[in-house]
Design an enzyme around this catalytic site. Structure first.
Site, short mmCIF file in Angstrom:
data_model
loop_
_atom_site.label_atom_id
_atom_site.label_comp_id
_atom_site.label_asym_id
_atom_site.label_seq_id
_atom_site.Cartn_x
_atom_site.Cartn_y
_atom_site.Cartn_z
N HIS A 60 0.84 -1.19 0.00
CA HIS A 60 0.00 0.00 0.00
C HIS A 60 0.88 1.25 0.00
O HIS A 60 2.08 1.18 0.24
CB HIS A 60 -0.96 0.01 1.19
CG HIS A 60 -0.30 0.01 2.53
ND1 HIS A 60 0.43 -1.05 3.02
CD2 HIS A 60 -0.27 0.96 3.52
CE1 HIS A 60 0.88 -0.78 4.24
NE2 HIS A 60 0.47 0.44 4.56
N HIS A 104 1.70 3.74 1.86
CA HIS A 104 2.14 4.42 3.08
C HIS A 104 3.66 4.47 3.06
O HIS A 104 4.32 3.55 2.57
CB HIS A 104 1.63 3.70 4.33
CG HIS A 104 0.25 4.13 4.74
ND1 HIS A 104 -0.50 3.47 5.70
CD2 HIS A 104 -0.51 5.18 4.33
CE1 HIS A 104 -1.65 4.09 5.85
NE2 HIS A 104 -1.70 5.12 5.04
N ASP A 110 6.10 4.03 5.12
CA ASP A 110 6.96 2.99 5.70
C ASP A 110 6.97 1.71 4.87
O ASP A 110 7.71 0.78 5.20
CB ASP A 110 6.53 2.69 7.14
CG ASP A 110 5.07 2.30 7.28
OD1 ASP A 110 4.23 2.88 6.57
OD2 ASP A 110 4.76 1.42 8.10
N HIS A 111 6.19 1.68 3.79
CA HIS A 111 6.17 0.50 2.92
C HIS A 111 6.66 0.80 1.50
O HIS A 111 6.82 -0.13 0.71
CB HIS A 111 4.77 -0.09 2.86
CG HIS A 111 4.31 -0.66 4.16
ND1 HIS A 111 4.28 -2.02 4.42
CD2 HIS A 111 3.86 -0.05 5.29
CE1 HIS A 111 3.84 -2.22 5.66
NE2 HIS A 111 3.57 -1.05 6.20
N HIS A 160 -7.34 -1.95 5.59
CA HIS A 160 -6.50 -0.92 6.17
C HIS A 160 -7.14 0.45 5.89
O HIS A 160 -8.21 0.54 5.27
CB HIS A 160 -5.09 -1.03 5.61
CG HIS A 160 -4.05 -0.29 6.40
ND1 HIS A 160 -4.00 -0.31 7.78
CD2 HIS A 160 -3.01 0.49 6.00
CE1 HIS A 160 -2.98 0.42 8.19
NE2 HIS A 160 -2.37 0.92 7.13
N ASP A 219 -0.46 -4.20 5.86
CA ASP A 219 -1.07 -3.91 7.14
C ASP A 219 -2.56 -4.25 7.05
O ASP A 219 -3.18 -3.98 6.04
CB ASP A 219 -0.92 -2.45 7.47
CG ASP A 219 0.52 -1.99 7.61
OD1 ASP A 219 1.43 -2.80 7.37
OD2 ASP A 219 0.74 -0.81 7.92
N HIS A 238 5.98 -6.00 12.11
CA HIS A 238 5.39 -4.68 11.94
C HIS A 238 5.09 -4.08 13.31
O HIS A 238 3.99 -3.61 13.59
CB HIS A 238 4.12 -4.74 11.08
CG HIS A 238 3.71 -3.38 10.56
ND1 HIS A 238 2.77 -2.61 11.18
CD2 HIS A 238 4.13 -2.66 9.49
CE1 HIS A 238 2.61 -1.48 10.52
NE2 HIS A 238 3.43 -1.49 9.48
#
Length: 326
Positions: A85, A87, A89-90, A165, A235, A293
């Site tokens: 996705h 975000h 941090d990914h 999510h 997530d 995570h």
């Protein structure tokens, strides 16, 4: 001095090499298993699955390139990157990774799979930092609402796993395709089958003796090795529909961002607790569960592990540098 080798010795040597070459790795490397807020213990999400000489990357948080070097992996062997996705941090490690690939002289295509929302970010980043790489970067949008086959080659399939999510998000299921049967060693000796014919027999051919007698293929081979599978689910809040899609996988990575007592916080942020991850693994009857995570709030990861193992005993903790054979 001349060394004369008899046929059995030569055959044993050739067959041992042949068998060695057919044992393919199916290995997972954890490069980052933290969540959005940086900590001194963990890096943002990134994993690499290695099989048949190919590297498949899942998510690409900051710090990915450093971890590649520390684990002795080559970024140039990565052909496909699967992003869960959009975000930071990914996905924030993608621009730097692509730039480095270009600096190192990459010429082969790079395929990036992910939610459609990621495409604009990728295009803007490349125009800013790496406008003219010497290789093609191909983006493949993934419908995060559907469980479907999104990639396959001769040896592996990759399926999307719809997750729940705050933004469109999906996990990924990697499943080996069935291999060829194994030829029985005693049949080779009995019928003096040359090594040059082994692949033909594994592919289904019968064997014809000098007198014309046909030995059926079913007598010459045993079934192929079981296929291996890996599912990545991060997530996500708990999602009952996920269970049937990952049922029986050998290894499941499922986020466990919070302790079981932080269920309210998990609901607010659309994440899972340790117990919820373990319950998913139990319901799906997976082989092993790896949780990660971790929220920056987590100070005792062993508590997460104890909580998960109380529900699903075959649970381990993710950590940077962890290498798992599947």
């Amino acid at each position: 001095m001349l060394l004369f080798l008899t046929r059995p010795i030569i055959l044993n040597f050739q067959l041992s090499i042949f068998n060695f070459l057919t044992v393919e790795p199916f290995e997972l490397y954890i490069l980052g298993c933290g969540s959005a807020n940086p900590t001194q213990r963990h890096l943002p999400a990134c994993q690499v699955l290695s099989t048949r000489g190919k590297l498949f990357m899942v998510d690409c948080g900051e710090g990915t390139q450093t971890r590649f070097a520390r684990m002795g992996l080559s970024i140039q062997r990565v052909g496909h990157i699967f992003i869960s996705h959009a975000h930071a941090d990914h996905s924030l490690g993608l621009p730097g990774l692509i730039c480095t690939m270009s600096l190192l002289g990459r010429t082969s295509q790079l395929h990036i799979h992910g939610p459609r929302e990621l495409e604009a970010y990728l295009q803007t980043s490349m125009q800013t930092f790496c406008p003219e790489p010497d290789f093609q970067v191909l983006f493949h949008p993934v419908d995060t609402a559907r469980h479907q086959l999104i990639f396959e080659d001769r040896s592996i399939e990759v399926w999307s796993l719809p997750l729940r999510h705050r933004v469109p998000c999906c996990g990924y299921l990697f499943r080996e395709k069935p291999g060829l049967p194994h030829i029985r060693r005693e049949m080779i000796d009995m019928y003096e089958i040359p090594v040059s014919q082994i692949n033909n027999i594994k592919a289904g051919q019968d064997w014809t003796l000098p007198d014309g007698t046909v030995v059926p293929n079913s007598r010459l081979v045993t079934p192929p090795s079981p296929t291996r599978s890996y599912a990545y689910c991060s997530d996500t809040a708990p999602l009952p529909s996920l269970v049937s899609q990952i049922e029986g996988v050998d290894l499941l990575f499922h986020e466990a961002t919070y302790y079981k007592d932080d269920e309210l916080r998990a609901r607010q942020t659309f994440h899972s607790t340790s117990v919820e991850a373990a319950q998913t693994a139990l319901n799906a009857r997976v082989g092993r569960l790896c949780i990660g995570h971790y929220s920056a709030r987590i100070k005792d990861e062993q508590q997460l592990l104890r909580e998960a193992q109380a529900v699903f005993p075959n649970t381990i903790l993710a950590d940077e540098g962890l290498h798992l054979s599947i």
